[in-house]
Design an enzyme around this catalytic site. Structure first.
Site, PDB file in Angstrom:
ATOM      1  N   LYS A 191       0.574  -1.036   0.221  1.00 12.94           N
ATOM      2  CA  LYS A 191       0.120  -0.696   0.616  1.00 12.94           C
ATOM      3  C   LYS A 191       1.135   1.137  -0.415  1.00 12.94           C
ATOM      4  O   LYS A 191       1.007   1.464  -0.640  1.00 12.94           O
ATOM      5  CB  LYS A 191      -0.977   0.041   1.763  1.00 12.94           C
ATOM      6  CG  LYS A 191      -1.612   1.149   1.131  1.00 12.94           C
ATOM      7  CD  LYS A 191      -2.680   1.112   2.630  1.00 12.94           C
ATOM      8  CE  LYS A 191      -1.554   1.316   4.153  1.00 12.94           C
ATOM      9  NZ  LYS A 191      -2.076   1.742   5.167  1.00 12.94           N
ATOM     10  N   THR A 192       1.949   1.250   0.726  1.00 17.32           N
ATOM     11  CA  THR A 192       2.567   2.495   1.279  1.00 17.32           C
ATOM     12  C   THR A 192       3.133   2.992  -0.344  1.00 17.32           C
ATOM     13  O   THR A 192       3.130   3.578  -0.789  1.00 17.32           O
ATOM     14  CB  THR A 192       3.556   2.613   1.785  1.00 17.32           C
ATOM     15  OG1 THR A 192       2.777   1.817   3.229  1.00 17.32           O
ATOM     16  CG2 THR A 192       4.653   3.578   2.839  1.00 17.32           C
TER      17      THR A 192
ATOM     18  N   ASP B 262      -5.346   7.997   2.969  1.00 21.68           N
ATOM     19  CA  ASP B 262      -5.161   7.158   3.345  1.00 21.68           C
ATOM     20  C   ASP B 262      -5.413   6.054   5.076  1.00 21.68           C
ATOM     21  O   ASP B 262      -5.887   7.178   6.350  1.00 21.68           O
ATOM     22  CB  ASP B 262      -3.630   6.914   4.240  1.00 21.68           C
ATOM     23  CG  ASP B 262      -2.654   5.442   4.224  1.00 21.68           C
ATOM     24  OD1 ASP B 262      -2.955   4.679   3.392  1.00 21.68           O
ATOM     25  OD2 ASP B 262      -1.484   5.169   4.713  1.00 21.68           O
ATOM     26  N   GLU B 263      -5.921   4.534   4.618  1.00 21.35           N
ATOM     27  CA  GLU B 263      -6.162   3.923   6.069  1.00 21.35           C
ATOM     28  C   GLU B 263      -8.117   4.882   6.670  1.00 21.35           C
ATOM     29  O   GLU B 263      -8.088   4.841   7.459  1.00 21.35           O
ATOM     30  CB  GLU B 263      -5.796   4.754   7.706  1.00 21.35           C
ATOM     31  CG  GLU B 263      -3.920   4.903   7.951  1.00 21.35           C
ATOM     32  CD  GLU B 263      -3.632   2.825   8.076  1.00 21.35           C
ATOM     33  OE1 GLU B 263      -5.147   2.286   7.593  1.00 21.35           O
ATOM     34  OE2 GLU B 263      -2.872   2.938   8.000  1.00 21.35           O
TER      35      GLU B 263
ATOM     36  N   ARG C 269       0.662  -9.183  10.964  1.00 23.49           N
ATOM     37  CA  ARG C 269       2.057  -7.777  11.422  1.00 23.49           C
ATOM     38  C   ARG C 269       3.406  -8.544  10.748  1.00 23.49           C
ATOM     39  O   ARG C 269       4.249  -8.145  10.673  1.00 23.49           O
ATOM     40  CB  ARG C 269       1.768  -7.128  12.489  1.00 23.49           C
ATOM     41  CG  ARG C 269       0.868  -6.082  12.597  1.00 23.49           C
ATOM     42  CD  ARG C 269       1.022  -4.834  12.047  1.00 23.49           C
ATOM     43  NE  ARG C 269      -0.205  -5.612  10.827  1.00 23.49           N
ATOM     44  CZ  ARG C 269      -0.215  -4.843   9.989  1.00 23.49           C
ATOM     45  NH1 ARG C 269       0.912  -3.806   8.814  1.00 23.49           N
ATOM     46  NH2 ARG C 269      -1.476  -5.235   9.365  1.00 23.49           N
TER      47      ARG C 269
END
Length: 731
Positions: free
Chosen positions: A33-34, A219-220, A599
């Site tokens: 995503k980033t 974002d988010e 994660r």
DNA sequence: ATTCCCGACGTTTTT
DNA sequence: CGTCGGGAAT
């Protein structure tokens, strides 16, 4: 031709190159995503579709914003000035700093953090003469916050309030708003709320920003709440070039007003929106992804997507059954110690549901001399000694700030206690001035004659420093203030045990101020205070040092590690008790588990303890989430010693049924305990330590959340949480 | 006014 | 269990 599109998969490439019109990017965990976001930003700039200042990119943390800014800069080979990648709050603060006048605020307005805000609410409650026990400041402040997040003003709230409780909350809200304004202060929610007001109602301001921002990126998006949603609506111009990125499965801030519908309804909100799903996971092993996906599949409120792992099968998820929090920590630290042979410490993280759980791990890690760092917990700038020092800076910057005034008027001790402060406050109210303005003119008020001598040094100090603050860098300024107040020696005298760390914190504070002064060049005190108000501990966190990281599941969002330990997987803790009766909340807990599990790159460890100390002793059963993981992905290790129960029941425990006192817990997985408070049902007579005898007239909830209404003789009906009260059934 | 002790009370997660 | 606030003692 354009290396910005190198090494992207098809979906990612489409996301980067789709620049015009509304775009929803559903970005699964670990799907790059980033990378997509930064490339997209860089692409827009590289193709000269817009100048840096015409792009608005918002994230939720300063850290994410900083990283994104940096990555875009390095993609384009240089530093991009004027590109505003910022958090919602800092963007709003900056906008308001410029436009505050339009709303009747002074541009040096103070940002009230949580603590300030609660203490203002509290003083409003006292001022109204309302029973503080019935209206807990924290709870009231939460209600006010919720209202603001729904764009409900105090007036509107008041007009629709019905019944004593709501009406009283409305009165508190109204007074709170009044006082806040008098202080020239805004709380966190106001930053967003006021920005929306401006953009929506102020033609000139609204137009200015709508014309300026040609591209908006968020974002988010799954974590945005209603005000944030409105803010975007009002800032997006006719071009509708809005790109939001999110993942409904990672929405974990519902409790803070985040509205998952924002992302679920994006296509309805912005007709013609394109949707791109990033479903290729580059992070985790197949096993880890399989486990996480299996759990999240139990949720109803999803758009639905399937993540594909490009990685190896990997190790099974290791599941540890332990006796209690201490063994849990000990065993996990064992694993960490062993893991060190092939995994650096900074690639391992322990994730827990509540901050309180960190303690056991800290102890074990310290015992073994393993370096660790904790993210979150009590934020640096919320520590008492820092808040005190900050209050001086805030009052110097904004003499209307009564909350800061009250914090420091008698700290260090100036023999100005509750009584003196009361007189000052009364005068302030009468004269419609701030407390500080009153004492700055103390000699014109005969009421203050008696304490004039004690007030003067304080006024003198504030005035001297106010004149000084433009002449020197902020760290020197703070240092001089600390010296002047003799804070160091006061802290050391005050408390033998914590004095030393407090002094260190003060020193760290000045260090931080120096860094700020160095990196930001000449700035004002107001700028500095603003950056502090919007700073969180998470922003400083870097996983570069070779240390194990301890953090909450919430704080872990956006981070990744080779080995992840999710601990305390017990019903009542994770998921939390209160979430267990509400399907919506349970789904959020499940998403939290999903965030935690994803994660992990290579190894995922889960642990569950059969008993855990939380207000006395509570037995617990393994989290329901564990059962949602396919068995074949799990390698269970039972480290429980049998028999388990050696402790004696506390008074509170004796309320529970006797089933938990069975000596041996059966081998393996399954054990249960009677969730009913035996005998605590309507009709029974009970004995309460403070209220005496009473009859149960009503009950609500069960287990930990059992609430009772008890009619006490001569006192009346009280609502009581069964788990807190030491109740004895007497008839 | 300050200090010290006791009891009540609450606890998720945080920009 | 810890923090915080209230109340009594100094």
């Amino acid at each position: 031709m354009n290396r910005l599109l190198d090494d992207l998969n098809e979906a990612q490439r489409a996301a980067v190159t789709t620049t015009e019109g509304p775009l929803l990017i559903i970005a699964g965990a670990g799907s790059g995503k980033t990378r997509v976001l930064t490339r997209r930003l860089a692409h827009i700039l590289y193709e000269r579709l817009a100048e840096p200042y015409q792009i608005l990119a918002v994230t939720f943390t300063n850290k994410a914003a900083g990283e994104m800014q940096q990555r875009v800069a390095s993609l384009l080979g240089g530093c991009i000035e004027k590109l505003s990648v910022s958090t919602f709050h800092s963007f709003c603060a900056r906008l308001l700093r410029r436009e505050a006048g339009e709303l009747g605020y002074d541009t040096s307005f103070t940002i009230f953090d949580d603590i300030d805000s609660v203490s203002l609410v509290k003083s409003c409650i006292t001022e109204l003469g309302v029973n503080v026990n019935q209206f807990a400041p924290k709870a009231q402040r939460r209600k006010i916050s919720n209202a603001k997040n729904q764009m409900t003003s105090a007036d509107v709230f008041a007009s629709s309030a019905s019944g004593y409780f709501e009406e009283t909350t409305a009165r508190i809200y109204l007074l709170y708003e009044k006082r806040l304004r008098e202080c020239n202060g805004m709380d966190f929610d106001d930053l967003l709320y006021n920005t929306v007001l401006l953009l929506k109602d102020n033609k000139a301001v609204g137009e200015r920003y709508r014309n300026r921002f040609r591209y908006v990126m968020v974002d988010e998006y799954q974590d945005t709440n209603h005000v944030q949603y409105l803010m975007l609506k009002h800032i997006i111009g006719a071009h509708h070039n809005v790109c939001v990125v999110g993942d409904e499965d990672q929405s974990i801030y519902g409790w803070r007003g985040a509205d998952i519908r924002n992302i679920l309804d994006f296509e309805k909100d912005y007709p013609g929106a394109k949707v791109i799903k990033l479903e290729q996971n580059y992070r985790s092993t197949q096993t880890i992804l399989g486990a996480a996906s299996a759990v999240i599949a139990h949720n109803e409120a999803r758009k639905g997507k399937t993540l594909h792992s490009s990685g190896q099968v990997g190790d099974p998820v290791k599941l540890l059954y332990v006796d209690n929090a201490e063994t849990e920590a000990a065993k996990i630290v064992d694993y960490i110690d062993q893991g060190r042979l092939d995994t650096p410490l900074n690639e391992m993280a322990v994730l827990y549901r509540t901050n309180a759980q960190s303690r056991a791990f800290e102890e074990q890690l310290r015992r073994r001399n393993l370096p660790y760092q904790i993210v979150g917990g009590i934020a640096f700038y919320q520590r008492k000694e820092i808040k005190d020092l900050l209050a001086y800076l805030k009052l110097i910057a904004n003499p209307l700030d009564d909350v800061s005034f009250q914090r420091i008027i008698n700290y260090p001790k100036r023999s100005l206690g509750a009584k003196s402060v009361g007189v000052i406050m009364e005068l302030a109210r009468r004269e419609s001035r701030s407390c500080y303005q009153i004492i700055a003119n103390a000699d014109s008020y005969p009421e203050l004659a008696a304490i004039l001598r004690r007030l003067m040094p304080f006024v003198d100090l504030v005035e001297r420093f106010r004149k000084k603050h433009q002449e020197m860098p902020i760290d020197l300024f703070a240092q001089e203030l600390v010296d002047e107040l003799k804070l160091i020696s006061i802290l050391l005298d005050e408390d033998k045990t914590v004095g030393r760390t407090r002094v260190e914190n003060i020193e760290a504070f000045i260090e931080g101020a120096a860094t700020f002064a160095r990196t930001n060049g000449p700035t004002t005190l107001v700028d500095y205070l603003e950056s502090i108000s919007l700073y969180t501990d998470l922003d400083a966190y870097q996983a570069t040092e070779d240390k194990v990281t301890l953090l909450t599941l919430h704080a872990a969002k956006g981070l990744e590690y080779d080995s992840v330990f999710i601990v305390g997987l017990e019903d009542g803790l994770f998921p939390l008790q209160r979430a267990m009766d509400d399907p919506m909340e349970l789904e959020e807990e499940r998403r939290l588990f999903y965030v935690g599990a994803t994660r992990a790159r290579k190894r995922l460890y889960l642990s569950t303890a059969s008993s855990r100390f939380r207000f006395g002793e509570v037995m617990s059963i393994p989290s329901r989430f564990i059962k949602e993981i396919p068995e074949e992905l799990i390698d269970a290790v039972n480290l429980k010693t049998l028999p388990t129960r050696t402790h004696r029941p506390t008074p509170a425990r004796s309320l529970f049924g006797d089933s938990t006192t069975d000596a041996a817990v059966p081998e393996g997985v399954h054990y249960e305990w009677d969730n009913d408070h035996a005998g605590l049902r309507p009709g029974r007579i009970v004995q309460h330590p403070t209220f005496g005898r009473g009859k149960i007239v009503g009950a609500d909830g069960f287990g930990e959340s059992l609430r009772l209404e008890i009619m006490f003789t001569g006192i009346g009906i009280k609502k009581i949480m069964a788990k807190y009260a030491r109740l004895k059934v007497v008839g």
